[in-house]
Design an enzyme around this catalytic site. Structure first.
Site, PDB file in Angstrom:
ATOM      1  N   ARG A  78       0.854  -1.196   0.000  1.00  0.00           N
ATOM      2  CA  ARG A  78       0.000   0.000   0.000  1.00  0.00           C
ATOM      3  C   ARG A  78       0.883   1.236   0.000  1.00  0.00           C
ATOM      4  NH1 ARG A  78      -2.234   2.769   4.933  1.00  0.00           N
ATOM      5  NH2 ARG A  78      -3.563   4.408   4.092  1.00  0.00           N
ATOM      6  N   GLU A 167      -6.999   8.247   7.154  1.00  0.00           N
ATOM      7  CA  GLU A 167      -7.218   8.795   8.497  1.00  0.00           C
ATOM      8  C   GLU A 167      -7.699  10.248   8.514  1.00  0.00           C
ATOM      9  OE1 GLU A 167      -3.748   8.243  10.927  1.00  0.00           O
ATOM     10  OE2 GLU A 167      -3.840   6.070  10.816  1.00  0.00           O
ATOM     11  N   TYR A 294      -3.300   0.884  16.151  1.00  0.00           N
ATOM     12  CA  TYR A 294      -2.030   0.925  16.878  1.00  0.00           C
ATOM     13  C   TYR A 294      -2.182   0.646  18.366  1.00  0.00           C
ATOM     14  CZ  TYR A 294       0.138   2.802  12.693  1.00  0.00           C
ATOM     15  OH  TYR A 294       0.619   2.946  11.418  1.00  0.00           O
ATOM     16  N   GLU A 352      -2.879  -0.563   8.385  1.00  0.00           N
ATOM     17  CA  GLU A 352      -1.666  -0.202   9.126  1.00  0.00           C
ATOM     18  C   GLU A 352      -1.716  -0.835  10.502  1.00  0.00           C
ATOM     19  OE1 GLU A 352      -0.673   3.993   9.426  1.00  0.00           O
ATOM     20  OE2 GLU A 352      -1.304   4.329   7.355  1.00  0.00           O
TER      21      GLU A 352
HETATM   22  C1  BGC Z   1      -0.306   7.261   9.661  1.00  0.00           C
HETATM   23  C2  BGC Z   1       1.141   7.092   9.267  1.00  0.00           C
HETATM   24  C3  BGC Z   1       2.011   7.264  10.494  1.00  0.00           C
HETATM   25  C4  BGC Z   1       1.675   6.162  11.464  1.00  0.00           C
HETATM   26  C5  BGC Z   1       2.494   6.156  12.733  1.00  0.00           C
HETATM   27  C6  BGC Z   1      -0.669   6.639  10.975  1.00  0.00           C
HETATM   28  O1  BGC Z   1      -1.399   7.559  11.727  1.00  0.00           O
HETATM   29  O2  BGC Z   1      -1.159   6.876   8.631  1.00  0.00           O
HETATM   30  O3  BGC Z   1       1.444   8.002   8.248  1.00  0.00           O
HETATM   31  O4  BGC Z   1       3.377   7.301  10.200  1.00  0.00           O
HETATM   32  O5  BGC Z   1       0.318   6.262  11.835  1.00  0.00           O
HETATM   33  O6  BGC Z   1       2.263   7.300  13.482  1.00  0.00           O
END
Ligand code: BGC
Length: 451
Positions: A78, A167, A294, A352
């Protein structure tokens, strides 16, 4: 029977990146500047004064980087297109050389049997459009739709997975409320307007895609589950507000055609009345949801919490990453199931997931040990599998990220890559997490049974 972590046939295993974070050469071959170039060139905005002028030099090393991906065994990748490479002024004249770069990238990927997923907007608005109000100008929806059409026309014969926006919540919270990201505004009244125009732009691009595109298009959101710090009704209220603000603000309008009620409490008098037609436009089927996951947040009610009355409470005995995020894999399972329950079991890609842990700036030898990152990936991929078992329609998983890169205003100080980058020499070195990920990819998850 022992649990197996085998994923379904055809599951996509990839890495994600974004243009400004890796490409460098932001003005090469006729490209226009983006507002990230201006922001990073503004004194005191970036840790260490870092910029994306060189970054990972991917614009010039693209073929080598695709070879690294092939070496990892990836079957998907991606990346994002820089709007200002394609349309230097944001609208109007097309810069063929900018488009040629992405054309070559797509061919290189397909030549290595890697499925491209293309994000149209990963935060780098052309500066020329920001000068006309950017995301605050209602016309941005037409500008974005025209830009999207140019990309579809050139690449949709080979690209089968498109993402409109990455995002939108971060674009507005970071860029218009807190000032930590481009364009660096701090304005509660602007924030919902930028968010609404992002949604209108997303919808217009989907509309154009339905007329001209042949494959699939979706939206990428970041979701961070909110857990109450206590049983008190106030903390429950903080959870509701924070959840509406961060997690539901964009998905509810797309899937249900309305904003969460709680946003009125979050924004107070800064919450506008929207034309009803806008919500009709915004509510339209998408082909998948891209989830960036995350961490979670444990919050308690704080009357000064801005804008959502929620204040994060640090957790004892938890592992935190270098960006201060708690490692909490269970919430990935929960989030996938929450998407399933609340939005009609959509196809989902984890677009991600990953972690910054400390790695040194230079590496001797051909491997870098990164046990914490390995542990993070193992646990999160297992957590993703648990959601599949419980019925989520999960189609793929992308690590953030392929290469250490420009972590926005944190500059090069945070390393998320499977591959280490020495920024002085551009030498790439695989981390042990790259080896682990390769084994997971090549066994379609099964190797996790022994871990
Ligand atoms: C974003 C990335 C960023 C990653 C880590 C996401 O919010 O899409 O561009 O580097 O998180 O912070």
């Amino acid at each position: 029977m022992k649990k197996s972590f085998q994923f379904p046939p055809g599951f996509l295993w990839g890495c994600s990146t974004s243009a400004y974070q890796i490409e460098g050469s932001p003005l090469a071959d006729g490209a226009g500047p983006s507002f990230w170039r201006r922001f990073s060139h503004t004194p005191h905005m970036m840790v260490g004064g870092d910029t994306g002028d060189v970054a990972c030099d991917h614009y010039r090393r693209m073929e080598d980087d695709v070879r690294l991906m092939a070496g990892l065994g990836l079957n998907a990748y991606r990346f994002s297109i820089s709007w200002a490479r394609v349309l230097p002024e944001g609208t109007g004249k097309i810069n063929q050389k900018g488009l040629d770069f992405y054309d070559r990238l797509v061919d290189a990927l397909l030549g290595s049997a890697i499925t491209p997923m293309v994000t149209l907007y990963h935060w780098d608005l052309p500066e020329a459009l920001d000068n006309r109000g950017g995301w605050l100008n209602r016309k941005v929806a037409d500008w974005f739709a025209d830009y999207a059409a140019v990309c579809f026309r050139r690449l949709d014969d080979r690209v089968k997975l498109w993402v409109t926006l990455n995002e939108p919540w971060v674009v507005t919270d970071g860029g218009y409320l807190r000032g930590a990201l481009a364009p660096g505004h701090r304005n509660l009244f602007e924030t919902p307007i930028a968010g609404h125009n992002l949604l209108r732009s997303h919808a217009r691009a989907v509309q154009v895609y339905r007329e001209t595109g042949k494959h699939r298009i979706g939206l990428v959101v970041n979701i961070e589950p909110k857990h109450p710090a206590s049983d008190s009704p106030q903390d429950a209220e903080a959870v509701d507000l924070a959840h509406a603000y961060m997690n539901r603000q964009y998905l509810d309008p797309v899937f249900h055609g309305r904003y969460p009620q709680k946003l009125r409490d979050v924004f107070g008098e800064a919450w506008p009345r929207w034309p009803a037609d806008d919500l009709e436009l915004i509510r339209r089927p998408i082909d998948f949801v891209g989830l960036n996951y995350y961490t979670r947040a444990v919050v308690h009610y704080d009357p000064d919490g801005y804008p959502d009355k929620a204040k994060p409470v640090p957790q004892r005995n938890a592992t935190y990453t270098e960006t201060g995020w708690e490692v909490y894999p269970q919430a990935l399972t929960d989030t996938l199931l929450w998407l399933k329950e609340n939005y009609g079991n959509p196809p989902i890609y984890i677009t991600e997931n990953g972690a910054a842990f400390y790695d040194p700036p230079t590496v001797e030898g051909d491997r870098l040990e990164d046990p914490l990152r390995q542990d993070y990936l193992k646990k999160h991929i297992k957590a993703a599998h648990a959601a599949l078992d419980a019925g989520a329609d999960l189609r793929g998983y992308f690590v953030w990220t392929l290469l250490d890169n420009l972590e926005w205003s944190q500059g090069f100080s945070k390393r998320f890559g499977l591959i280490h980058v020495n920024y002085a020499t551009q030498k790439r070195t695989r981390k042990a997490s790259a080896d682990l990920y390769q084994r997971i990819v090549e066994s379609n998850g099964q190797v996790l049974d022994e871990m």
